[in-house]
Design an enzyme around this catalytic site. Structure first.
Site, PDB file in Angstrom:
ATOM      1  N   ASP A  13       0.820  -1.219   0.000  1.00  0.00           N
ATOM      2  CA  ASP A  13       0.000   0.000   0.000  1.00  0.00           C
ATOM      3  C   ASP A  13       0.850   1.263   0.000  1.00  0.00           C
ATOM      4  O   ASP A  13       0.424   2.303   0.499  1.00  0.00           O
ATOM      5  CB  ASP A  13      -0.961   0.022   1.200  1.00  0.00           C
ATOM      6  CG  ASP A  13      -1.791  -1.237   1.326  1.00  0.00           C
ATOM      7  OD1 ASP A  13      -2.432  -1.604   0.335  1.00  0.00           O
ATOM      8  OD2 ASP A  13      -1.791  -1.854   2.408  1.00  0.00           O
ATOM      9  N   HIS A  41      -3.938  -1.590  -6.683  1.00  0.00           N
ATOM     10  CA  HIS A  41      -3.310  -0.311  -6.980  1.00  0.00           C
ATOM     11  C   HIS A  41      -4.419   0.695  -7.251  1.00  0.00           C
ATOM     12  O   HIS A  41      -5.423   0.368  -7.885  1.00  0.00           O
ATOM     13  CB  HIS A  41      -2.438  -0.387  -8.237  1.00  0.00           C
ATOM     14  CG  HIS A  41      -1.239  -1.266  -8.084  1.00  0.00           C
ATOM     15  ND1 HIS A  41      -0.625  -1.499  -6.877  1.00  0.00           N
ATOM     16  CD2 HIS A  41      -0.516  -1.951  -9.005  1.00  0.00           C
ATOM     17  CE1 HIS A  41       0.416  -2.287  -7.070  1.00  0.00           C
ATOM     18  NE2 HIS A  41       0.495  -2.591  -8.347  1.00  0.00           N
TER      19      HIS A  41
END
Length: 427
Positions: A13, A41
């Protein structure tokens, strides 16, 4: 032209989608080399936000070929849903190539993933329940089903029957769950085969030819260094190798093709799921970082755990990946804090440790040793040049470089495609 690798330098992340999208304008191929739809993403272009789980971010660049490599495990239903969603928004998905050697996530993988996680109770690892681990397990056990098997219905059925002979015994007799019917799965996956067939290719050969022709290839990892099954905070890790060493294997090219490894690293630290996290903030400051940074999983929606920047794991990521550059993201989130702590080492049983502990027991007991830097109040979201950053923000960046051992070559100051400061060209 050589290839370059883009990897997460923390627990995932970190903003790899933004970085890949930025570099996508200068590369010809973007290759996802490991993981599955257990990670995501997010790419923001203007007012449009794209959440990608399996397809490489290069799909959003019209002149870039997105490739799903052999190291990825693929849920074909999820992949087609993602493709259809992009197509509905005007994105050309016909360019997508899928390695024939990638492994398929099957219904029994998802079923086993969910039931075993529930069975573990408080000892659970925090899996997404999407079948990633069981699929990689079958791959290593040599009982998996690959993308190429979709092209031969007879082989597909034979492999499925063999797999379900064992898996149904486990589901029914150990976990008291419904058996999975062969015919139902065959029918479902035959439909997938019809649609995905035109995208299946010998992607290793395609990439080798591209590199020989002078094309630029970007290898994109999912998750992050500390989630690597070998180098991460085991067992609280993923089932694959996000680290740079696996990039060549998962893409099907030789390691000497790679000459640059870029680590994406957040200006603070987050992780999802269980496991040690030395700088975690269980207070209002942690909640504030989560709120400002929008720290909720793209794939699961789970709230991410938040903490200050950890230079120990940054140094570790630089070492195990051989990072040549850092791409620092979400620097804008730290605006408004009077002081910004950085973890420079750990206290473990009264002893100072400056490198990643050798054992997970030691890591679990690590307590952060902080140094504090002055914060800044300015909003960074409109800054477009490094020279225009506040002095305190520049000091923060320089300190991170010194502590991590790698130069910061790009800085993210917001989610948008244009909210990036490039210090050193990465391609």
């Amino acid at each position: 032209m050589p290839a370059l690798v883009l990897i997460g330098a923390q627990w995932g992340d970190e903003g790899k989608g933004k970085a890949t999208d930025l570099l996508g304008g200068a590369v010809d191929y973007v290759v996802r080399y490991q993981g599955g739809n257990n990670a995501g993403h997010t790419v923001v272009i203007g007012e449009e936000r794209y959440a990608l789980h399996l397809i490489p971010s290069g799909i959003l660049r019209a002149d870039c070929v997105p490739v799903i490599g052999n190291g990825v495990v693929i849920d074909p239903g999820v992949l087609l849903t993602e493709m259809d969603g992009l197509a509905a928004r005007g994105i050309d998905v016909s360019r997508l190539l899928i390695s024939a050697n990638a492994h398929l996530i099957m219904p029994h993988h998802r079923a086993l993933d969910r039931v075993t996680e529930r069975y573990l109770g408080k000892a659970r690892i925090g899996t997404t329940g999407r079948g990633i681990g069981p699929t990689y397990g079958d791959k290593v056990a040599r009982t998996g089903i690959r993308v190429q098997d979709l092209l031969d219905p007879g082989i597909f059925r034979k492999k499925l029957e063999l797999a379900l002979r064992e898996k149904n015994q486990v589901l029914a007799k150990v976990y008291n769950r419904r058996r999975i019917e062969v015919d139902e799965v065959v029918e479902e996956y035959a439909a997938y085969a019809e649609r995905l067939g035109p995208h299946i290719a010998d992607t290793g050969l395609v990439l080798d030819r591209a590199l020989r022709e002078g094309k630029v290839v970007l290898l994109e990892g999912s998750q992050g260094t500390l989630l690597d099954v070998d180098h991460g905070s085991y067992p609280f890790v993923t089932s694959s190798n996000p680290t740079a060493g696996y990039a060549a294997t998962g893409a099907g090219i030789g390691p000497t093709r790679i000459n640059r490894v870029v680590g994406i690293i957040k200006a603070y630290t987050t992780r999802v799921g269980a496991g040690p996290f030395p700088t975690e903030l269980d207070d209002k400051v942690g909640e504030e970082l989560r709120r400002i940074g929008g720290e909720f999983g793209v794939t699961t929606g789970r709230a991410r755990r938040t903490g200050w920047f950890d230079a120990v794991i940054a140094r570790y990521a630089v070492r195990v990946n051989g990072l040549t550059d850092l791409f620092l993201t979400k620097l804008d989130v730290l605006s408004g804090f009077d002081r910004v702590p950085i973890c420079v080492g750990y206290d473990i049983g009264g002893e100072r440790v400056d490198e990643m502990p050798m054992t997970q027991t030691e890591f679990h007991h690590a307590r952060p040793i902080y140094t504090e830097l002055p914060g800044w109040q300015e909003d960074l979201s409109d800054v477009r040049k490094y020279a225009d950053l506040p002095a305190a923000a520049k000091d923060y960046i320089r300190t991170l470089e010194e502590l991590s051992g790698a130069p910061v070559s790009a800085i993210g100051v917001g989610p948008g495609r244009d909210q990036t400061l490039v210090i050193n060209d990465l391609v």
